[in-house]
Each structure stands twice: as C-alpha cells, then as structure tokens.
Design a protein around this motif. Structure first.
Motif, PDB file in Angstrom:
ATOM      1  N   GLY A  15       0.865  -1.194   0.000  1.00  0.00           N
ATOM      2  CA  GLY A  15       0.000   0.000   0.000  1.00  0.00           C
ATOM      3  C   GLY A  15       0.889   1.226   0.000  1.00  0.00           C
ATOM      4  O   GLY A  15       1.502   1.559   1.028  1.00  0.00           O
ATOM      5  N   MET A  19      -0.349   7.151   3.181  1.00  0.00           N
ATOM      6  CA  MET A  19       0.334   6.702   4.408  1.00  0.00           C
ATOM      7  C   MET A  19       1.542   5.818   4.093  1.00  0.00           C
ATOM      8  O   MET A  19       2.544   5.850   4.807  1.00  0.00           O
ATOM      9  CB  MET A  19      -0.682   5.990   5.316  1.00  0.00           C
ATOM     10  N   CYS A  39       4.637  -2.332  -2.983  1.00  0.00           N
ATOM     11  CA  CYS A  39       3.517  -3.056  -3.585  1.00  0.00           C
ATOM     12  C   CYS A  39       2.258  -2.207  -3.560  1.00  0.00           C
ATOM     13  O   CYS A  39       1.915  -1.632  -2.514  1.00  0.00           O
ATOM     14  CB  CYS A  39       3.294  -4.346  -2.791  1.00  0.00           C
ATOM     15  N   SER A  45       0.013   4.967  -7.731  1.00  0.00           N
ATOM     16  CA  SER A  45       0.553   4.944  -6.358  1.00  0.00           C
ATOM     17  C   SER A  45       1.945   4.315  -6.348  1.00  0.00           C
ATOM     18  O   SER A  45       2.867   4.796  -5.671  1.00  0.00           O
ATOM     19  CB  SER A  45      -0.361   4.132  -5.432  1.00  0.00           C
ATOM     20  N   TYR A  64       0.123  -8.393  -3.242  1.00  0.00           N
ATOM     21  CA  TYR A  64       0.844  -8.441  -1.953  1.00  0.00           C
ATOM     22  C   TYR A  64       1.373  -9.837  -1.637  1.00  0.00           C
ATOM     23  O   TYR A  64       2.364 -10.005  -0.929  1.00  0.00           O
ATOM     24  CB  TYR A  64      -0.041  -7.898  -0.813  1.00  0.00           C
ATOM     25  N   PRO A  81      -6.163   0.262   2.318  1.00  0.00           N
ATOM     26  CA  PRO A  81      -7.441   0.683   2.908  1.00  0.00           C
ATOM     27  C   PRO A  81      -7.893  -0.243   4.038  1.00  0.00           C
ATOM     28  O   PRO A  81      -7.626  -1.458   4.015  1.00  0.00           O
ATOM     29  CB  PRO A  81      -8.400   0.608   1.706  1.00  0.00           C
ATOM     30  N   ILE A  88      -5.055  -9.242   4.345  1.00  0.00           N
ATOM     31  CA  ILE A  88      -3.601  -9.103   4.181  1.00  0.00           C
ATOM     32  C   ILE A  88      -2.886  -9.527   5.465  1.00  0.00           C
ATOM     33  O   ILE A  88      -1.893 -10.263   5.434  1.00  0.00           O
ATOM     34  CB  ILE A  88      -3.223  -7.664   3.768  1.00  0.00           C
ATOM     35  N   GLU A 102      -1.332  -0.558   9.720  1.00  0.00           N
ATOM     36  CA  GLU A 102      -1.949   0.744   9.993  1.00  0.00           C
ATOM     37  C   GLU A 102      -3.252   0.595  10.778  1.00  0.00           C
ATOM     38  O   GLU A 102      -3.920  -0.428  10.725  1.00  0.00           O
ATOM     39  CB  GLU A 102      -2.212   1.478   8.666  1.00  0.00           C
ATOM     40  N   LYS A 103      -3.578   1.643  11.486  1.00  0.00           N
ATOM     41  CA  LYS A 103      -4.869   1.680  12.167  1.00  0.00           C
ATOM     42  C   LYS A 103      -5.968   1.868  11.125  1.00  0.00           C
ATOM     43  O   LYS A 103      -5.685   2.442  10.060  1.00  0.00           O
ATOM     44  CB  LYS A 103      -4.894   2.796  13.208  1.00  0.00           C
ATOM     45  N   GLU A 134      -0.088   5.974  16.193  1.00  0.00           N
ATOM     46  CA  GLU A 134       1.108   6.747  16.541  1.00  0.00           C
ATOM     47  C   GLU A 134       0.820   8.079  17.223  1.00  0.00           C
ATOM     48  O   GLU A 134       1.758   8.781  17.598  1.00  0.00           O
ATOM     49  CB  GLU A 134       1.974   6.953  15.288  1.00  0.00           C
ATOM     50  N   LYS A 171      -9.193   9.804  -1.234  1.00  0.00           N
ATOM     51  CA  LYS A 171      -8.302   8.637  -1.196  1.00  0.00           C
ATOM     52  C   LYS A 171      -8.355   7.911  -2.533  1.00  0.00           C
ATOM     53  O   LYS A 171      -9.283   8.131  -3.328  1.00  0.00           O
ATOM     54  CB  LYS A 171      -8.733   7.689  -0.074  1.00  0.00           C
TER      55      LYS A 171
HETATM   56  N1  LIG Z   1      -1.772   6.371  11.355  1.00  0.00           N
HETATM   57  C1  LIG Z   1      -2.322   7.416  10.793  1.00  0.00           C
HETATM   58  O1  LIG Z   1      -2.303   8.513  11.325  1.00  0.00           O
HETATM   59  C2  LIG Z   1      -2.957   7.259   9.450  1.00  0.00           C
HETATM   60  C3  LIG Z   1      -3.206   8.380   8.631  1.00  0.00           C
HETATM   61  C4  LIG Z   1      -3.795   8.163   7.382  1.00  0.00           C
HETATM   62  C5  LIG Z   1      -4.139   6.893   6.978  1.00  0.00           C
HETATM   63  N2  LIG Z   1      -3.917   5.832   7.826  1.00  0.00           N
HETATM   64  C6  LIG Z   1      -4.297   4.460   7.444  1.00  0.00           C
HETATM   65  O2  LIG Z   1      -3.413   4.016   6.416  1.00  0.00           O
HETATM   66  C7  LIG Z   1      -4.101   3.156   5.528  1.00  0.00           C
HETATM   67  C8  LIG Z   1      -3.970   3.698   4.112  1.00  0.00           C
HETATM   68  O3  LIG Z   1      -4.567   4.966   4.060  1.00  0.00           O
HETATM   69  P1  LIG Z   1      -4.105   6.049   2.988  1.00  0.00           P
HETATM   70  O4  LIG Z   1      -4.506   7.353   3.536  1.00  0.00           O
HETATM   71  O5  LIG Z   1      -2.684   5.857   2.630  1.00  0.00           O
HETATM   72  O6  LIG Z   1      -5.036   5.654   1.738  1.00  0.00           O
HETATM   73  P2  LIG Z   1      -4.701   5.832   0.209  1.00  0.00           P
HETATM   74  O7  LIG Z   1      -5.973   5.599  -0.519  1.00  0.00           O
HETATM   75  O8  LIG Z   1      -3.961   7.095  -0.013  1.00  0.00           O
HETATM   76  O9  LIG Z   1      -3.671   4.622  -0.092  1.00  0.00           O
HETATM   77  C9  LIG Z   1      -4.029   3.281  -0.010  1.00  0.00           C
HETATM   78  C10 LIG Z   1      -3.244   2.544  -1.108  1.00  0.00           C
HETATM   79  O10 LIG Z   1      -3.456   1.133  -0.941  1.00  0.00           O
HETATM   80  C11 LIG Z   1      -3.579   0.586  -2.257  1.00  0.00           C
HETATM   81  N3  LIG Z   1      -4.221  -0.717  -2.181  1.00  0.00           N
HETATM   82  C12 LIG Z   1      -5.544  -1.001  -2.087  1.00  0.00           C
HETATM   83  N4  LIG Z   1      -5.724  -2.342  -1.990  1.00  0.00           N
HETATM   84  C13 LIG Z   1      -4.480  -2.900  -2.054  1.00  0.00           C
HETATM   85  C14 LIG Z   1      -4.012  -4.233  -2.011  1.00  0.00           C
HETATM   86  N5  LIG Z   1      -4.847  -5.275  -1.896  1.00  0.00           N
HETATM   87  N6  LIG Z   1      -2.691  -4.458  -2.134  1.00  0.00           N
HETATM   88  C15 LIG Z   1      -1.828  -3.415  -2.264  1.00  0.00           C
HETATM   89  N7  LIG Z   1      -2.227  -2.122  -2.302  1.00  0.00           N
HETATM   90  C16 LIG Z   1      -3.531  -1.878  -2.199  1.00  0.00           C
HETATM   91  C17 LIG Z   1      -4.357   1.635  -3.021  1.00  0.00           C
HETATM   92  O11 LIG Z   1      -4.234   1.464  -4.406  1.00  0.00           O
HETATM   93  C18 LIG Z   1      -3.723   2.908  -2.513  1.00  0.00           C
HETATM   94  O12 LIG Z   1      -2.627   3.301  -3.293  1.00  0.00           O
HETATM   95  C19 LIG Z   1      -5.540   3.092   6.026  1.00  0.00           C
HETATM   96  O13 LIG Z   1      -5.707   1.969   6.846  1.00  0.00           O
HETATM   97  C20 LIG Z   1      -5.689   4.350   6.848  1.00  0.00           C
HETATM   98  O14 LIG Z   1      -6.670   4.257   7.838  1.00  0.00           O
HETATM   99  C21 LIG Z   1      -3.326   6.003   9.006  1.00  0.00           C
END
Ligand SMILES: NC(=O)c1ccc[n+]([C@@H]2O[C@H](COP(=O)([O-])OP(=O)(O)OC[C@H]3O[C@@H](n4cnc5c(N)ncnc54)[C@H](O)[C@@H]3O)[C@@H](O)[C@H]2O)c1
Length: 364
Positions: A15, A19, A39, A45, A64, A81, A88, A102-103, A134, A171
């Motif tokens: 992913g 994040m 990946c 992305s 993955y 997501p 996963i 990730e949360k 975090e 997103k």
């Molecule tokens: N800890 C934090 O403060 C924080 C902040 C933002 C997001 N997050 C978490 O991080 C995670 C991702 O969020 P984001 O904001 O980066 O979303 P995003 O939509 O920007 O990115 C998610 C990525 O995952 C990819 N993806 C989807 N299914 C997949 C799979 N099966 N295999 C590989 N890649 C795949 C998508 O194509 C996308 O590029 C979520 O769980 C979100 O809740 C955490």
C-alpha cells in the motif's frame, strides 16, 4: 531474521498511497532500515513510491502475496485501505515477518479477533506485530501522557478530547467515503483518540454513548449512484471501569481553528492540556489558586516531521527497538482491538440511540 543492533532491517511496503509514502519517507531518514519491496494495486501509487528512490530500482509488485513470498523481508508495513487489512494481515501472519499494520487494525471487532487468534496460533517467537496508533508519540501528546502517568494532576477523573479539523481527504478510488470500507468515522479516525483515552484513564472501557451525524460533508458527492454515508460530527462519551469518564468532540468541518486537537485531562489535583497544532502544554495545579497555570511548548525533534508531528518516525524507532530487543510491541493488536471496539460501540450507539456496552460489541 535480522535483529542485531546495527543489522539493516529490510522492509516491504504494502500500500503506497498517502500513508505508505509517509512510512517510506520516514524509513529513508533512518539508519539501518532499507525498503526492499513496494507493492500497490494502483500503478500511479506505485510510481509515486518508486520516485522516492531516485538512485535505485526498488522491486515493485502489484499482488501483496508476491511480497509475502520474498525471503529477504524482515518487516512488512501494511498501509492499504482499512477493509483490506484483515485478509492481508491473516496472510502475512503465515510469514515470520514483523509487521506494522496501519490503524484501524480491522474494520470490525470480529475481524480484529480473527487476526489476534491467528497470531496466537501461528506463534512465531519474538515476532512483533504493531498497530499504527502513533498519536501516542506526538511530542506534545506524549508529554501530556507522561505528566498524567507521573500523577502530576493526581488521580485522573475526566478526559476530554476535541478534534476540530478538515474533512476527510480524497483517497485512492475513494474507499474512505463509505462506512463499509472504513468501519465508520468513529472507528477509522477516532481509534487514535480512543487509544489515548485508554492510556490516560489507565483502565478498560465499559460503556459508550454517542450522538452524531453526517451534517455537512460529502453530501453532494456521488460514486456510481451512491452518496457517502460517513459521519462528520459526533460527541462520544466513554465510561471506564475505574470510574474515569471520557468525552470526544469531533467536528470535521472546522478546519478554521487554531488547534486541530485539544486534549484535556483532569485529576483531583489539577488539569493538564495538550494543544496540537500549537504543540503547547498547559498545566494548572489547584493548590496554586483559581486561574493559576503554566504553559510551555514541546518541540518535535524527529528528523522527519511528516503529517503527524514526527510521531510516525518515533513509531518506527520504537518498533525497531522492540524487534531488536525481542520485546513485545508497545501498541499491540489487543490495543488495536480495544480502540476499534470503542469506535464500533459509538457507531452502534448513534445508529440505535442507546448506551452500548463494550462487552456487547466484543460478543461477550
Ligand atoms: N496512522 C495514521 O495517522 C494514518 C493516517 C492516514 C491513513 N492511515 C491508514 O493508512 C491506511 C492507508 O490509508 P491512505 O490514507 O494511505 O489511503 P490511500 O488511498 O492514499 O492509499 C491506499 C493505497 O493502498 C492501495 N491498495 C488497495 N488495496 C491494495 C491491495 N490489496 N494491495 C496493495 N495495495 C492496495 C491503493 O491502491 C492505494 O494506493 C488506512 O488503513 C488508513 O486508515 C493512518
């Protein structure tokens, strides 16, 4: 598996959206860390992630499972997501890799329990599975939690967290517009705050009452005929077993604010507040009189601040320390489950207009 103090830990990032890139940028600042695989199912992305390595070709994958099959990986970062976490993580637990997921750990309590049970069953010795809550490590929040744990304000009685912020960002493929994908706003976003409440209360949550709605945001958006169904404002009251009561005030159309978060913890001796974005701590001790308080700024000294005031960097440092010293994670899957359970209870409370016990959502 590499665990000695100066062995390089080799990372696979699953992913590489917002994040995932944040994690890569942090890891690029860290000695003894190397990203060896990236990946994503989305080529854009993946391309953005590859651009973070101008001097070398990091192997790229779109499935993955191909990353899980690589022998050279020590640590997996799962930043896909929310709804994809369960499958996963279940598959990743079959490998001996350490993991930062990730949360929220998963979008439902039952899926969190599935991954916890699987981890217990596969039982790789010294494997660390860490959940990305975090906010604990934001310097100003960590300072508040330290002052609370030190009993500076006495025995804690009340906790109040206000998050007044901007709407959810766009997103990749708009996954965050629907509860079914996120677990609901109070799971997706607010698991961070429920985690902080549990630490400050030093107790387990008992029951939740919430009121909330989707009042302003995303109402004019349309995805294949569907309008987003995510809450954008809520009040959530959480009662803890030790009598501490906590309150969350969430508004996601209040970006015109000085502080994105204001965390206030009151004990029988006084009150401590953390103001994030000002990075200000304010402490008032009752014995010093009405209106008495001190305040000071806490600085972020991480080499990379990123989106979360340096807390993701500190999260990685702690994760690496846990791996190298073969100790349990600071933020375990049980912590992940607990924060999801409070969010699920809050969502249910709003849907059914009633108090919801944590034992009910835990299926006890
Ligand atoms: N800890 C934090 O403060 C924080 C902040 C933002 C997001 N997050 C978490 O991080 C995670 C991702 O969020 P984001 O904001 O980066 O979303 P995003 O939509 O920007 O990115 C998610 C990525 O995952 C990819 N993806 C989807 N299914 C997949 C799979 N099966 N295999 C590989 N890649 C795949 C998508 O194509 C996308 O590029 C979520 O769980 C979100 O809740 C955490």
């Amino acid at each position: 598996m590499s665990t000695a103090a100066d062995d390089v830990l080799r990372y696979g990032i699953i992913g590489t959206g917002m994040m995932g890139l944040e994690h890569i940028r942090n890891l690029l600042e860290m000695p003894h860390a190397e990203v060896v695989a990236i990946c994503d199912t989305n080529q854009k992305s993946l391309r953005r992630a590859a651009e973070l390595f101008p001097d070398r070709n990091v192997p790229q994958y779109s499935d993955y499972r191909d990353v899980l099959a690589l022998e050279e990986i020590d640590v997996l970062v799962i930043a896909t997501p929310n709804f994809t976490h369960v499958d996963i993580v279940l598959d990743a637990l079959d490998t001996p890799c350490h993991m930062l997921v990730e949360k929220p750990l998963c979008t439902t309590v039952s899926d969190c329990i599935r991954v916890i049970e699987k981890e217990a069953k596969v039982a790789f010795a010294d494997r660390v599975v860490w959940v990305g809550l975090e906010y604990r490590y934001m310097p100003v929040t960590a300072e508040l939690l330290h002052r609370v744990a030190s009993k500076d304000v006495g025995d804690i009685k009340m906790i109040s967290i206000r998050e007044h912020r901007f709407p959810f960002l766009k997103k990749v493929e708009d996954w965050n517009r629907f509860n079914v994908n996120t677990g609901g706003t109070l799971v997706e976003k607010c698991c961070h705050f429920f985690d902080l409440m549990c630490i400050a209360a030093d107790s387990e949550p008992e029951r939740v009452f919430a009121s909330g709605a989707q009042s302003v945001n995303h109402l004019n958006e349309n995805y294949g005929g569907l309008v987003p169904d995510i809450l954008d404002n809520a009040f959530v009251v959480v009662d803890f077993k030790n009598g501490v009561r906590a309150h969350l005030d969430l508004c996601m159309f209040a970006e015109a604010s000085k502080n994105e978060q204001e965390i206030c913890v009151v004990g029988d001796l006084g009150k401590v507040e953390a103001l994030v974005s000002e990075s200000l701590i304010r402490v008032g001790i009752r014995s010093q009189g009405i209106g008495a308080f001190d305040e000071y700024v806490v600085s972020d000294e991480s080499p990379y601040s990123g989106f979360h005031h340096g807390s993701s960097y500190l999260e990685h440092v702690r994760l690496q320390n846990a791996i190298r010293s073969r100790r349990k994670p600071d933020v375990s899957m049980l912590d992940g489950l607990r924060s999801v359970a409070i969010g699920v209870a809050a969502q249910l409370s709003i849907a059914q207009n009633r108090v919801v016990s944590i034992s009910e959502v835990m299926g006890a």
